[in-house]
Design a protein around this motif. Sequence first.
Motif, PDB file in Angstrom:
ATOM      1  N   VAL A   1       0.842  -1.203   0.000  1.00 48.90           N
ATOM      2  CA  VAL A   1       0.000   0.000   0.000  1.00 48.90           C
ATOM      3  C   VAL A   1       0.876   1.251   0.000  1.00 48.90           C
ATOM      4  CG1 VAL A   1      -1.798   1.296   1.197  1.00 48.90           C
ATOM      5  CG2 VAL A   1      -1.807  -1.215   1.282  1.00 48.90           C
ATOM      6  N   ASP A   2       0.724   2.054  -1.050  1.00 55.01           N
ATOM      7  CA  ASP A   2       1.343   3.375  -1.107  1.00 55.01           C
ATOM      8  C   ASP A   2       0.269   4.424  -0.808  1.00 55.01           C
ATOM      9  OD1 ASP A   2       3.923   2.494  -1.799  1.00 55.01           O
ATOM     10  OD2 ASP A   2       3.373   2.350  -3.917  1.00 55.01           O
ATOM     11  N   PHE A   3       0.693   5.680  -0.737  1.00 50.05           N
ATOM     12  CA  PHE A   3      -0.249   6.756  -0.452  1.00 50.05           C
ATOM     13  C   PHE A   3      -0.144   7.861  -1.494  1.00 50.05           C
ATOM     14  CE2 PHE A   3      -0.137   4.475   3.449  1.00 50.05           C
ATOM     15  CZ  PHE A   3      -1.371   4.678   4.038  1.00 50.05           C
ATOM     16  N   GLU A   4      -1.315   8.368  -1.855  1.00 51.03           N
ATOM     17  CA  GLU A   4      -1.394   9.542  -2.714  1.00 51.03           C
ATOM     18  C   GLU A   4      -1.771  10.704  -1.803  1.00 51.03           C
ATOM     19  OE1 GLU A   4      -3.174  10.357  -7.017  1.00 51.03           O
ATOM     20  OE2 GLU A   4      -4.756  10.053  -5.540  1.00 51.03           O
ATOM     21  N   LEU A   5      -0.831  11.596  -1.587  1.00 54.91           N
ATOM     22  CA  LEU A   5      -1.026  12.672  -0.616  1.00 54.91           C
ATOM     23  C   LEU A   5      -1.688  13.867  -1.298  1.00 54.91           C
ATOM     24  CD1 LEU A   5      -0.339  13.056   2.420  1.00 54.91           C
ATOM     25  CD2 LEU A   5       1.593  14.457   1.674  1.00 54.91           C
ATOM     26  N   ASP A   6      -2.892  14.170  -0.858  1.00 54.50           N
ATOM     27  CA  ASP A   6      -3.584  15.364  -1.339  1.00 54.50           C
ATOM     28  C   ASP A   6      -3.099  16.536  -0.494  1.00 54.50           C
ATOM     29  OD1 ASP A   6      -5.577  17.488  -1.643  1.00 54.50           O
ATOM     30  OD2 ASP A   6      -6.710  15.992  -2.795  1.00 54.50           O
ATOM     31  N   LEU A   7      -2.246  17.353  -1.086  1.00 50.67           N
ATOM     32  CA  LEU A   7      -1.575  18.403  -0.335  1.00 50.67           C
ATOM     33  C   LEU A   7      -2.544  19.484   0.141  1.00 50.67           C
ATOM     34  CD1 LEU A   7       1.497  18.457  -2.682  1.00 50.67           C
ATOM     35  CD2 LEU A   7       1.580  17.870  -0.254  1.00 50.67           C
ATOM     36  N   TYR A   8      -3.574  19.735  -0.627  1.00 53.33           N
ATOM     37  CA  TYR A   8      -4.584  20.712  -0.195  1.00 53.33           C
ATOM     38  C   TYR A   8      -5.239  20.248   1.101  1.00 53.33           C
ATOM     39  CZ  TYR A   8      -9.127  23.022   0.122  1.00 53.33           C
ATOM     40  OH  TYR A   8     -10.237  23.695   0.591  1.00 53.33           O
ATOM     41  N   TRP A   9      -5.687  18.996   1.147  1.00 57.96           N
ATOM     42  CA  TRP A   9      -6.393  18.515   2.331  1.00 57.96           C
ATOM     43  C   TRP A   9      -5.463  18.417   3.549  1.00 57.96           C
ATOM     44  CZ3 TRP A   9     -11.152  19.370   2.570  1.00 57.96           C
ATOM     45  CH2 TRP A   9     -12.008  19.196   1.477  1.00 57.96           C
ATOM     46  N   VAL A  10      -4.183  18.143   3.307  1.00 57.80           N
ATOM     47  CA  VAL A  10      -3.225  18.143   4.414  1.00 57.80           C
ATOM     48  C   VAL A  10      -3.172  19.527   5.045  1.00 57.80           C
ATOM     49  CG1 VAL A  10      -0.774  17.938   5.029  1.00 57.80           C
ATOM     50  CG2 VAL A  10      -1.818  16.252   3.504  1.00 57.80           C
TER      51      VAL A  10
END
Length: 288
Positions: A194-203
């Motif tokens: 499992v990798d992660f797609e980081l949504d920078l806006y939501w962070v």
Amino acid sequence: MIARRNFIITTGLATTAVLASPSFVFSMNKKEIGLQLYTLREELPKDVKATLEKVAAAGYTAVETYGFSIKEGFWGLSPAELKKILDENGLKAVSGHYNSGSFLTDRNTDELIASINAAKILNQEYFTIPWIEENLRQDFESYKKIAARLNEAGKLCKKKGLKLAYHNHDFEFQKQEGKTGFEILLKETDKDLVDFELDLYWVMFSGNDPFKLFKENPGRFKMWHVKDMDKINRALNTEVGSGSIDFKAIFKQAKLSGMIHFFVEQENNFALNSFESVKTSCDFISKI
């Protein structure tokens, strides 16, 4: 044929250029600029072909799909039909957002397998789960259960030559018995599955620091959503480079993050229209 002496001189000059200018290295290894097609959700169902032509004309070379269903395919097109249009426009569908809620709920694999097959036809690298239904994320144990399901889905993807990723919103950063849901998912999922797609806006919207996430979880965030935040109303998006998120600084941490793909996304608040906005974002990113 290039003479050996000329070859040595040429390669020597190239080496000197690399040593003299790190930007020269970047230009040789420039990442593709991707677009999450959800940005154009109003236009795609009306005319997929014309919309994707405009995406390519705006400067994008990669896309992330969304909206697949067993009955309707992609906006009325089969995966094979969509692949043909993408190929005609020089676009790679690197990743896709697939709703696999039935699997996360009761381990029913019908929707999951159909979606994996669609991803394979599109020659996608990543199968990305974009959302957890609210009733499935109520407490610490429910997040552990989701992590276990993600591991299972990751195994199924790996057997088919795909990688699984999970895309965040802001709700994952709510505390669950002293830890955030995101921390639980990061800890309880297998790094090989499992990798992660980081949504920078939501962070940023949730009040968290992407640099801290990179340092604490190096290499986990193989993909990013590059989505800017309006300077006045934080609940709104804006064109990349026009908002309050310092993407120049964030892109400098791409290696620590593990990022290999990124996708521009804008869900609302378009300056003129969605096509002009995605072009503005692409132009800004191509400069940094």
